[in-house]
Design a protein around this motif. Structure first.
Motif, PDB file in Angstrom:
ATOM      1  N   LEU A 236     -46.901  19.503  32.906  1.00 51.01           N
ATOM      2  CA  LEU A 236     -48.179  19.608  32.206  1.00 51.01           C
ATOM      3  C   LEU A 236     -48.133  18.910  30.867  1.00 51.01           C
ATOM      4  CD1 LEU A 236     -49.236  23.222  32.988  1.00 51.01           C
ATOM      5  CD2 LEU A 236     -50.486  21.179  33.537  1.00 51.01           C
ATOM      6  N   MET A 237     -46.977  18.976  30.200  1.00 50.96           N
ATOM      7  CA  MET A 237     -46.861  18.310  28.909  1.00 50.96           C
ATOM      8  C   MET A 237     -46.982  16.801  29.094  1.00 50.96           C
ATOM      9  SD  MET A 237     -44.220  16.780  26.744  1.00 50.96           S
ATOM     10  CE  MET A 237     -42.796  17.284  27.553  1.00 50.96           C
ATOM     11  N   MET A 238     -46.340  16.304  30.137  1.00 47.88           N
ATOM     12  CA  MET A 238     -46.416  14.874  30.408  1.00 47.88           C
ATOM     13  C   MET A 238     -47.846  14.459  30.748  1.00 47.88           C
ATOM     14  SD  MET A 238     -44.485  12.981  33.418  1.00 47.88           S
ATOM     15  CE  MET A 238     -45.735  13.254  34.636  1.00 47.88           C
ATOM     16  N   LEU A 239     -48.524  15.303  31.539  1.00 51.35           N
ATOM     17  CA  LEU A 239     -49.903  14.991  31.921  1.00 51.35           C
ATOM     18  C   LEU A 239     -50.812  14.959  30.702  1.00 51.35           C
ATOM     19  CD1 LEU A 239     -51.111  14.547  34.698  1.00 51.35           C
ATOM     20  CD2 LEU A 239     -51.921  16.854  34.648  1.00 51.35           C
ATOM     21  N   GLY A 240     -50.620  15.919  29.794  1.00 51.56           N
ATOM     22  CA  GLY A 240     -51.431  15.931  28.590  1.00 51.56           C
ATOM     23  C   GLY A 240     -51.193  14.693  27.732  1.00 51.56           C
ATOM     24  N   SER A 241     -49.927  14.301  27.593  1.00 53.28           N
ATOM     25  CA  SER A 241     -49.633  13.113  26.799  1.00 53.28           C
ATOM     26  C   SER A 241     -50.176  11.867  27.464  1.00 53.28           C
ATOM     27  CB  SER A 241     -48.131  12.961  26.609  1.00 53.28           C
ATOM     28  OG  SER A 241     -47.591  14.139  26.150  1.00 53.28           O
ATOM     29  N   MET A 242     -50.192  11.878  28.804  1.00 47.74           N
ATOM     30  CA  MET A 242     -50.713  10.712  29.495  1.00 47.74           C
ATOM     31  C   MET A 242     -52.197  10.517  29.235  1.00 47.74           C
ATOM     32  SD  MET A 242     -48.657  10.820  33.012  1.00 47.74           S
ATOM     33  CE  MET A 242     -50.039  10.317  33.977  1.00 47.74           C
ATOM     34  N   THR A 243     -52.944  11.617  29.050  1.00 54.71           N
ATOM     35  CA  THR A 243     -54.367  11.426  28.781  1.00 54.71           C
ATOM     36  C   THR A 243     -54.577  10.827  27.406  1.00 54.71           C
ATOM     37  OG1 THR A 243     -54.679  13.563  27.778  1.00 54.71           O
ATOM     38  CG2 THR A 243     -54.988  13.408  30.133  1.00 54.71           C
ATOM     39  N   LYS A 244     -53.778  11.317  26.431  1.00 54.02           N
ATOM     40  CA  LYS A 244     -53.966  10.782  25.093  1.00 54.02           C
ATOM     41  C   LYS A 244     -53.525   9.331  25.009  1.00 54.02           C
ATOM     42  CE  LYS A 244     -54.818  12.964  21.207  1.00 54.02           C
ATOM     43  NZ  LYS A 244     -55.996  13.818  21.201  1.00 54.02           N
ATOM     44  N   SER A 245     -52.416   8.992  25.698  1.00 50.49           N
ATOM     45  CA  SER A 245     -51.919   7.627  25.619  1.00 50.49           C
ATOM     46  C   SER A 245     -52.515   6.743  26.683  1.00 50.49           C
ATOM     47  CB  SER A 245     -50.405   7.608  25.775  1.00 50.49           C
ATOM     48  OG  SER A 245     -49.820   8.327  24.753  1.00 50.49           O
TER      49      SER A 245
ATOM     50  N   LEU B 125     -45.682  16.235  11.809  1.00 52.26           N
ATOM     51  CA  LEU B 125     -44.754  17.095  11.093  1.00 52.26           C
ATOM     52  C   LEU B 125     -44.509  18.419  11.772  1.00 52.26           C
ATOM     53  CD1 LEU B 125     -45.765  16.597   7.407  1.00 52.26           C
ATOM     54  CD2 LEU B 125     -43.787  15.757   8.562  1.00 52.26           C
ATOM     55  N   PHE B 126     -45.335  18.825  12.741  1.00 48.91           N
ATOM     56  CA  PHE B 126     -45.193  20.162  13.309  1.00 48.91           C
ATOM     57  C   PHE B 126     -44.892  20.057  14.797  1.00 48.91           C
ATOM     58  CE2 PHE B 126     -46.572  23.071  10.046  1.00 48.91           C
ATOM     59  CZ  PHE B 126     -47.230  22.252   9.166  1.00 48.91           C
ATOM     60  N   PRO B 127     -43.631  19.873  15.196  1.00 53.70           N
ATOM     61  CA  PRO B 127     -43.329  19.785  16.619  1.00 53.70           C
ATOM     62  C   PRO B 127     -43.243  21.152  17.272  1.00 53.70           C
ATOM     63  CG  PRO B 127     -41.338  19.524  15.410  1.00 53.70           C
ATOM     64  CD  PRO B 127     -42.420  19.670  14.391  1.00 53.70           C
TER      65      PRO B 127
ATOM     66  N   VAL C 135     -45.325  12.907  21.314  1.00 53.42           N
ATOM     67  CA  VAL C 135     -45.123  14.261  21.845  1.00 53.42           C
ATOM     68  C   VAL C 135     -44.097  14.232  22.964  1.00 53.42           C
ATOM     69  CG1 VAL C 135     -46.244  16.098  23.119  1.00 53.42           C
ATOM     70  CG2 VAL C 135     -47.325  15.167  21.131  1.00 53.42           C
ATOM     71  N   VAL C 136     -44.159  13.205  23.821  1.00 54.43           N
ATOM     72  CA  VAL C 136     -43.178  13.138  24.905  1.00 54.43           C
ATOM     73  C   VAL C 136     -41.782  12.908  24.334  1.00 54.43           C
ATOM     74  CG1 VAL C 136     -42.503  11.914  26.972  1.00 54.43           C
ATOM     75  CG2 VAL C 136     -44.850  12.364  26.564  1.00 54.43           C
ATOM     76  N   ILE C 137     -41.686  12.116  23.259  1.00 52.89           N
ATOM     77  CA  ILE C 137     -40.363  11.889  22.667  1.00 52.89           C
ATOM     78  C   ILE C 137     -39.818  13.194  22.087  1.00 52.89           C
ATOM     79  CG2 ILE C 137     -39.166  10.765  20.766  1.00 52.89           C
ATOM     80  CD1 ILE C 137     -40.842   8.365  21.169  1.00 52.89           C
ATOM     81  N   ARG C 138     -40.676  13.929  21.374  1.00 56.59           N
ATOM     82  CA  ARG C 138     -40.215  15.172  20.762  1.00 56.59           C
ATOM     83  C   ARG C 138     -39.816  16.206  21.799  1.00 56.59           C
ATOM     84  NH1 ARG C 138     -38.409  15.335  15.741  1.00 56.59           N
ATOM     85  NH2 ARG C 138     -40.007  15.287  14.135  1.00 56.59           N
TER      86      ARG C 138
END
Lengths: 452, 563
Positions: free
Chosen positions: B182-191, B105-107, B226-229
């Protein structure tokens, strides 16, 4: 004025034996602070001949009172058994009150000589707290190191303050800065030598060896006050010194910044391999203080704000971790990580509190620790991308050792030392932990008060 | 126990229905958006605040998370029915769902980090739920991989503090250079994309309800969300890198799943390949289709995990598929639903997965993603078919190895959760496409019968070859089985090598520098000798009569003649 009158009447009543008045005193003290909180953040107001107030000093005084309160609550073991261990008439409680008094005055005085006096004054009760109440030879070494190196490195500060006083003829912080100060001086090397004492107190990585020794040997209230309040003397002193000495960004300042930041990374790494619980939390203190120092030395306004926020949030979180470690010392009779394990199976609520404070230590949003860490790393990143990467690496290692700390104490089979008869478990630790937790989590809602 | 299970599940379903009703009434499906912003601090020049955004993307995701959590609570009433501390488990699951909803809910980076950090930390607690050393090592690698993503996001916040806003529309105002990367790298670790993939199969040490909720639908899709948002922060280079990494992940996961024997790890690796496919579609540019695949995949993957959980529970907690078998005769409902979810995963026509996979292949054909990536995509689809058929074979065939010949499947919680999930998994994409018009994408491809048949024949032959090689036992296969079953050695590198290396280095550092130089040289002997040496010498002089006289006359002369 009326607050002060009420406070003194309550103290007299407490001395005469009315025991419930203790709470009233604390409430009055906090009310006094709230009254003083109407000062804007950029100004430094002289409230009287002795006291000077700005938002940072209000925050620090609040921190002192809170940490002293938490440490007294957590150390009632030494008071409650009916047999109080007295050393030449003083007990642990009086020492804690002396440190508290010295700290409150340190953060409020407005003349440089009184500042220095209270800086050294609070070392005396700490020395007693570490040294007495036990007979191991390591206590002597720990106490002597702390005293000797702190006092020794503050001698240049004393000399330069006296030199300054004799030149300007006033040592009032505000007045001397308005009159002239250090104009026409190239303040790089003199700043370094003057700040040496604060750097040793803070502690910066090379001069840090006194801290784990002192923490390991001190009793719980000593550790709580040391981590919560006494390390903040260094940070507060550096902020005042930066303002007073008009130092500018130069190679020397950058050297101290990089040295402290890399030292923070190293000490966070060292944390992962410690075998003593208190020593682990002590090295984590060094890491947090290093982060705050390096973002302060970036000379951004967000740097000073983030530094004060780190000081405050670390000052609440770290004493609670120490009290939890003392809790597990009480049931396992050992501080070693090999022997105090598996608490999650038998004391689930204490395990939950351990988890909560371990993740708060590593900067869990939306707590105050998170914002302080974010803006520290952000400030460093704005200065130079490589420093930001170092800050990020430090956050990574902080996360690693916090989880290691949690899993060392809580995971696995219950340690065989635990099932002793006569286990006196009391909820006093939980009360102070909950109090600290509420402060840290609720600090997000009034972020402007902490970002000074 | 039934009271707590009922209470928890009812609360989730209540919120699900509440949100559903709200969504239908409020016109979110027609495109209206609710934004609530809360300013926190005015000390900085930029707006520092949390903003909550409720648009159709957030609504759909919240609905699916709540529905799946409700089914998982009922399922855990069955799977953990012998557990004494069920309330503690439910508390952890509720914290997890809360973090996920905060993330959705909080992008806005300040609010998102609450959910993001919460997800990482609560999933650590859930993975170490069974207190053993195996689960501790799994939990550690999960939490530390997630922590790397946290650090990347912290750096993104640091960068964004120089730009004007922390939210997803900040790119319209100002955007910096490294933020997308960096945003992509962070999302890659979670996914769990390629350098950080090792944690997902290890995290199967968690109880199966946790895997159903966490590792199929919510935690690994958080990065994709997160990457979509924040997809407008990604430039060309970042999209290219994302495409490469997601391709490698898909291929890695598909090939490793063909050689894996633990049932839950096979499903985990299939999740990994589907998440790689979602990231691949984002890198090509079609965010809506990726979101569609995310939602649809959550449902049928949760169903698959539940079926596998039932098989494991009824076999006495045996996860190794070499000792299972014969579920076709023993657990009919479970095996039918497992078959359906696998068919859906493969993209069998008119099941759930078919619609989203068809759209994915269509958008890849009609965009400029290159011939090699298309070939790799088809290879990954073929590998999906291969491991799905293999896992169906492993579970269904009765090899005579399983010692129990008769299972009674009469636990009502299990049946109820399977029924709820079954409706969700098989028809979900049709339902979603009828509700949300953006999911009906049209791609302009000239469909030629010859080429589509050619692709199908190639895929079929490829699968035949794979089956032949997987079931043969020559010496060459010894190495490749090692290679594939440890995920191209990634799990050994990420876990063993790095942690042993780092900890050994730190211990040596402590020994030499910390205890050596700093404690003894700086503190104990070196500096002490420097300070005390002079006073020792003066003391020694003073003990000798001649020395005493000379010393004091020297001092006298100095004091008298000093100017």
């Amino acid at each position: 004025m009326s607050c002060v009158l009420m406070l003194s009447v309550s103290c007299i009543l407490w001395g005469l034996g009315m025991n419930e008045v203790g709470w009233l005193i604390m409430v009055c003290a906090v009310a006094l602070l709230v009254v003083m909180m109407d000062c804007p953040f950029n100004f430094y107001i002289l409230k009287s001949e002795w006291l000077g107030v700005d938002e940072m000093s209000v925050l620090m005084v609040l921190l002192c009172l809170l940490v002293s309160m938490m440490s007294l609550v957590s150390s009632t073991k030494e008071v409650k058994n009916g047999f109080v261990v007295l050393m030449s008439g003083w007990s642990v409680v009086e020492m804690v009150m002396f440190i508290c008094l010295g700290s409150v005055l340190f953060f409020s005085v407005c003349s440089w000589m009184d500042f220095f006096f209270f800086f050294e004054f609070s070392l005396v009760p700490t020395f007693f707290l570490i040294l007495k109440w036990g007979y191991q030879p390591e206590r002597l070494q720990a106490a002597v190191f702390m005293l000797l190196y702190t006092v020794g490195s503050s001698l240049p500060l004393l000399m330069s303050l006296i030199y300054f006083w004799s030149n300007i003829k006033s040592d009032n912080m505000l007045l001397s800065k308005m009159v002239g100060g250090w104009k026409d001086f190239n303040m790089n090397w003199p700043w370094l030598i003057m700040s040496l004492s604060f750097l040793v107190k803070l502690p910066v990585y090379g001069a840090h060896a006194w801290l784990p020794k002192a923490h390991v040997e001190a009793p719980l209230s000593g550790s709580m006050l040391l981590a919560g309040v006494l390390l903040k003397f260094g940070g507060y002193g550096l902020i005042r010194l930066m303002w007073f000495s008009e130092v500018t960004n130069s190679t020397i300042v950058l050297f101290v910044l990089v040295f402290s930041l890399w030292g923070g990374v190293l000490s966070s790494g060292v944390c992962s391999c410690q075998s003593d619980l208190k020593s682990l939390i002590a090295y984590s203190s060094i890491g947090h203080m290093a982060l705050s120092l390096s973002v302060l030395l970036s000379f951004y306004s967000v740097g000073k704000m983030a530094c004060v926020c780190v000081l405050y949030s670390h000052g609440i979180c770290s004493p609670i971790l120490f009290s939890l470690a003392a809790n597990s010392y009480e049931f396992c009779q050992s501080r070693s990580i090999m022997l105090s394990k598996g608490i999650s199976r038998i004391f689930p609520i204490i395990s939950g509190v351990w988890f909560f404070f371990c993740i708060l230590n590593m900067g869990f949003p939306p707590s105050l620790n998170f914002f302080s860490e974010v803006y520290s790393v952000g400030g460093l990143l704005s200065l130079q991308w490589l420093l930001g990467l170092m800050g990020g690496l430090m956050c990574l290692m902080t996360g690693a050792y916090c989880l290691i700390l949690y899993s060392l104490v809580n995971h696995g089979v219950v340690s065989s030392m635990v099932f002793k008869p006569g286990l006196n478990l009391s909820y006093r630790y939980l009360v102070s932990s909950v109090f600290g937790g509420v402060l840290l989590l609720g600090g997000t809602l009034c972020l402007d008060m902490f970002f000074v | 126990m039934s009271v707590s299970v009922g209470a928890v599940a009812l609360s989730y379903f209540f919120f699900f229905l509440f949100f559903f009703f709200l969504m239908l009434v409020s016109g979110v499906l027609k495109g209206s958006v609710l934004v609530l912003e809360w300013e926190m601090s005015e000390k900085f020049f930029m707006e520092m605040g949390f903003c909550m955004v409720l648009d159709w993307v957030a609504c759909m995701f919240v609905l699916s998370v709540l529905f799946i959590s409700g089914c998982v609570s009922i399922f855990s009433g069955f799977y953990l029915s012998h557990e004494n501390f069920l309330k503690r488990f439910f508390f952890l699951v509720q914290l997890f769902v809360l973090s996920m909803i905060l993330l959705i809910l909080f992008p806005n980076y300040l609010g998102l980090m609450v959910g993001w950090d919460g997800l990482g930390v609560v999933s650590f607690l859930l993975v170490v739920y069974y207190l053993s050393s195996n689960s501790l090592s799994a939990g550690m690698i999960t939490a530390l991989s997630n922590r790397i993503g946290d650090v990347c996001f912290l750096l993104v916040i640091g960068l964004m503090s120089s730009m004007l806003s922390y939210s997803m529309w900040g790119v319209l105002l100002m955007s910096g250079f490294f933020m997308g990367f960096l945003m992509m790298l962070g999302s890659m670790t979670k996914s769990a994309q390629v350098p950080f993939s090792a944690w997902l199969p290890e995290a199967m040490a968690a109880p199966t309800p946790v895997s159903t909720l966490v590792h199929s639908s919510t935690l690994v899709t958080a990065g994709v969300y997160v990457v979509i948002r924040f997809s407008e922060y990604l430039g060309e280079l970042e999209k290219y890198l994302l495409m490469v990494f997601s391709m490698v992940t898909m291929f890695l996961a598909g090939s490793s799943a063909c050689a894996e024997v633990d049932m839950k790890k096979v499903v985990a690796l299939s999740t990994l390949s589907q998440v790689g496919m979602m990231m691949f579609v984002i890198s090509v540019g079609a965010n809506t289709i990726a979101f569609f695949h995310l939602l649809v995949h959550a449902f049928f993957k949760a169903l698959m995990f539940m079926c596998v959980g039932g098989v494991i529970f009824y076999s006495g907690s045996c996860q190794d598929a070499r000792l299972l078998g014969g579920a076709w005769f023993k657990l009919p409902l479970t095996s039918v639903l497992f078959l359906f979810s696998n068919l859906s995963l493969m993209g069998f026509p008119f099941f759930s997965g078919f619609y989203s996979k068809e759209l994915i292949v269509g958008v890849c054909l009609s965009s400029n993603c290159g011939f090699l990536s298309f070939i790799l995509l088809v290879v990954c689809l073929a590998l999906t078919a291969c491991y799905s058929i293999r896992s169906i074979g492993l579970v269904f065939q009765d090899m005579g190895l399983s010692s129990l010949s008769f299972y009674s499947m009469e636990n009502s919680y299990y049946l109820l959760s399977l029924l709820l999930m079954m409706n969700g998994a098989v028809m979900m994409s049709i339902v979603m496409q009828s509700l949300i018009k953006e999911f009906l994408a049209v791609s302009f491809i000239k469909g030629s019968l010859f080429y589509s048949l050619l692709i199908m024949v190639v895929v079929f032959l490829f699968n035949l070859v794979l089956f032949f090689t997987v079931s043969m036992k020559t010496m060459f296969l010894g190495f490749s089985k090692e290679f594939f079953s440890s995920m191209w050695f990634l799990s050994l590198i990420s876990g063993n090598l790095i942690s042993v290396g780092v900890l050994t280095t730190i211990s040596k550092y402590i020994n030499y520098v910390e205890m050596g130089w700093i404690r003894t040289y700086l503190w104990q002997s070196g500096v002490k000798n420097m300070f005390m040496g002079m006073s020792n010498k003066v003391l020694k002089i003073n003990f000798n009569m001649v020395g005493l006289v000379m010393f004091y006359s020297f001092c006298f002369l100095v004091m008298v003649f000093w100017r």
